[in-house]
Each structure stands twice: as structure tokens, then as C-alpha cells.
Design a protein around this motif. Structure first.
Motif, PDB file in Angstrom:
ATOM      1  N   TYR A  14      74.777  51.433  36.149  1.00  0.00           N
ATOM      2  CA  TYR A  14      75.853  52.007  35.329  1.00  0.00           C
ATOM      3  C   TYR A  14      75.992  53.503  35.609  1.00  0.00           C
ATOM      4  O   TYR A  14      77.103  54.016  35.754  1.00  0.00           O
ATOM      5  CB  TYR A  14      75.577  51.741  33.848  1.00  0.00           C
ATOM      6  CG  TYR A  14      76.632  52.262  32.904  1.00  0.00           C
ATOM      7  CD1 TYR A  14      77.955  51.826  32.984  1.00  0.00           C
ATOM      8  CD2 TYR A  14      76.311  53.179  31.905  1.00  0.00           C
ATOM      9  CE1 TYR A  14      78.924  52.297  32.105  1.00  0.00           C
ATOM     10  CE2 TYR A  14      77.272  53.650  31.020  1.00  0.00           C
ATOM     11  CZ  TYR A  14      78.574  53.209  31.123  1.00  0.00           C
ATOM     12  OH  TYR A  14      79.533  53.677  30.251  1.00  0.00           O
ATOM     13  N   LYS A  18      79.322  55.440  37.266  1.00  0.00           N
ATOM     14  CA  LYS A  18      80.021  56.590  36.686  1.00  0.00           C
ATOM     15  C   LYS A  18      80.239  57.704  37.705  1.00  0.00           C
ATOM     16  O   LYS A  18      81.171  58.494  37.564  1.00  0.00           O
ATOM     17  CB  LYS A  18      79.270  57.116  35.461  1.00  0.00           C
ATOM     18  CG  LYS A  18      79.305  56.131  34.296  1.00  0.00           C
ATOM     19  CD  LYS A  18      78.800  56.709  33.008  1.00  0.00           C
ATOM     20  CE  LYS A  18      77.352  57.102  33.069  1.00  0.00           C
ATOM     21  NZ  LYS A  18      76.829  57.567  31.782  1.00  0.00           N
ATOM     22  N   GLU A  21      83.399  55.995  39.964  1.00  0.00           N
ATOM     23  CA  GLU A  21      84.610  55.407  39.393  1.00  0.00           C
ATOM     24  C   GLU A  21      85.816  56.300  39.659  1.00  0.00           C
ATOM     25  O   GLU A  21      85.698  57.513  39.787  1.00  0.00           O
ATOM     26  CB  GLU A  21      84.438  55.134  37.896  1.00  0.00           C
ATOM     27  CG  GLU A  21      84.406  56.363  37.028  1.00  0.00           C
ATOM     28  CD  GLU A  21      84.313  56.035  35.552  1.00  0.00           C
ATOM     29  OE1 GLU A  21      85.088  55.194  35.066  1.00  0.00           O
ATOM     30  OE2 GLU A  21      83.452  56.636  34.896  1.00  0.00           O
ATOM     31  N   ARG A  84      80.264  55.949  25.408  1.00  0.00           N
ATOM     32  CA  ARG A  84      81.581  55.543  25.895  1.00  0.00           C
ATOM     33  C   ARG A  84      81.931  54.150  25.373  1.00  0.00           C
ATOM     34  O   ARG A  84      81.145  53.221  25.496  1.00  0.00           O
ATOM     35  CB  ARG A  84      81.554  55.551  27.413  1.00  0.00           C
ATOM     36  CG  ARG A  84      82.875  55.419  28.074  1.00  0.00           C
ATOM     37  CD  ARG A  84      82.691  55.726  29.546  1.00  0.00           C
ATOM     38  NE  ARG A  84      83.880  55.445  30.290  1.00  0.00           N
ATOM     39  CZ  ARG A  84      83.949  55.534  31.597  1.00  0.00           C
ATOM     40  NH1 ARG A  84      82.898  55.883  32.295  1.00  0.00           N
ATOM     41  NH2 ARG A  84      85.075  55.263  32.223  1.00  0.00           N
ATOM     42  N   GLN A 120      88.441  49.927  30.067  1.00  0.00           N
ATOM     43  CA  GLN A 120      88.408  51.247  29.455  1.00  0.00           C
ATOM     44  C   GLN A 120      89.405  51.360  28.305  1.00  0.00           C
ATOM     45  O   GLN A 120      89.180  52.113  27.362  1.00  0.00           O
ATOM     46  CB  GLN A 120      88.698  52.307  30.511  1.00  0.00           C
ATOM     47  CG  GLN A 120      87.632  52.336  31.591  1.00  0.00           C
ATOM     48  CD  GLN A 120      87.897  53.383  32.635  1.00  0.00           C
ATOM     49  OE1 GLN A 120      88.103  54.545  32.308  1.00  0.00           O
ATOM     50  NE2 GLN A 120      87.904  52.984  33.891  1.00  0.00           N
TER      51      GLN A 120
END
Length: 134
Positions: A14, A18, A21, A84, A120
Motif C-alpha cells: 500500500y 501511494k 498512483e 484515507r 477514491q
């Protein structure tokens, strides 16, 4: 070949996600085959709207044939440890026993069988759900 899934491996994936992305990406997902082939590296994938449309069309056809399902009750919003918020959609084999999705479990604390897709924006998740189930 089977590998042991560890929370720390998913947390690392993860964090790496980040770093790479892109602003156009609308969805993140755990790619089980890619994860296995790379021994836990490069296991998260992303797609922008144009890249994701063909997948949506496939799901729509498979849902109509009764081979997979996407249940509204599995549309949830979860917050990752970094604060997030993500909006999850789960694709499951119809009536079958599905493995627990590693990303859902280790990143979002959400144990559900099937494949979790993390959006998102809630409106994107909801639009995908509506399209594939129409």
C-alpha cells in the motif's frame, strides 16, 4: 505455489502504491496472481476510467449469466491506517465460497469473500455498481 499473506506485506504494498498512483486512477485492487508471481511485490494494481470500462462490461455480462454477483450490502466505506477513506465494491463468485480478499482484510480491516475494489470517490463506486447490475 502458495505464499503466506502477511499484514506487513500488504502495508508495504500500500505504501508503494501511494508512491506511484496517478491523479487519473479511480480504483485500486489486489491482483492475486501478480502478487503470487512476484512473491508479494507489485500486488496492487490501479486503473483509470478508460482502463476500467472493459472490466465493467465483462462483469455486467457475467452477472447477467449468474456467474458472479455484486451485492449492495458489500458496498462499504473504510478508512485505511493512513486516514484515507476508500469506497469498496466486492465482486464474488455467485453462490460460491470465495477466499477472503487480502487487501480488504489487511488494509481496510474488512473481511469479505471475493475481490475488493477500492475507489477514491464514492460516486465512482456507486456508478460502477449501478452499471454492472443494470
Amino acid at each position: 505455489m502458495s505464499i503466506m499473506l502477511k499484514k506487513t506485506d500488504f502495508e508495504k504494498a500500500y505504501a508503494e502504491f501511494k508512491q506511484v498512483e496517478q491523479p487519473r486512477d479511480i480504483v485500486m485492487f489486489y491482483h492475486k496472481n501478480l502478487w503470487s508471481q512476484s512473491n508479494g511485490k507489485n500486488g496492487f494494481s490501479t486503473a483509470d476510467n478508460d482502463e476500467f470500462k472493459p472490466q465493467m462490461k465483462i462483469w455486467k455480462k457475467l452477472i447477467k449469466k449468474g456467474l458472479i454477483e455484486c451485492i449492495e450490502g458489500n458496498n462499504v466505506s473504510k478508512t485505511a491506517d493512513d486516514g484515507r477513506e476508500w469506497h469498496l465494491l466486492t465482486i464474488q463468485e455467485a453462490g460460491g465460497n470465495c477466499d477472503i480478499d487480502g487487501m480488504g482484510m489487511f488494509i481496510f480491516g474488512y473481511m469479505v469473500g471475493g475481490c475488493v475494489y477500492a475507489f477514491q470517490k464514492k460516486q465512482n463506486r456507486d456508478a460502477v455498481f449501478k452499471y454492472i447490475n443494470s
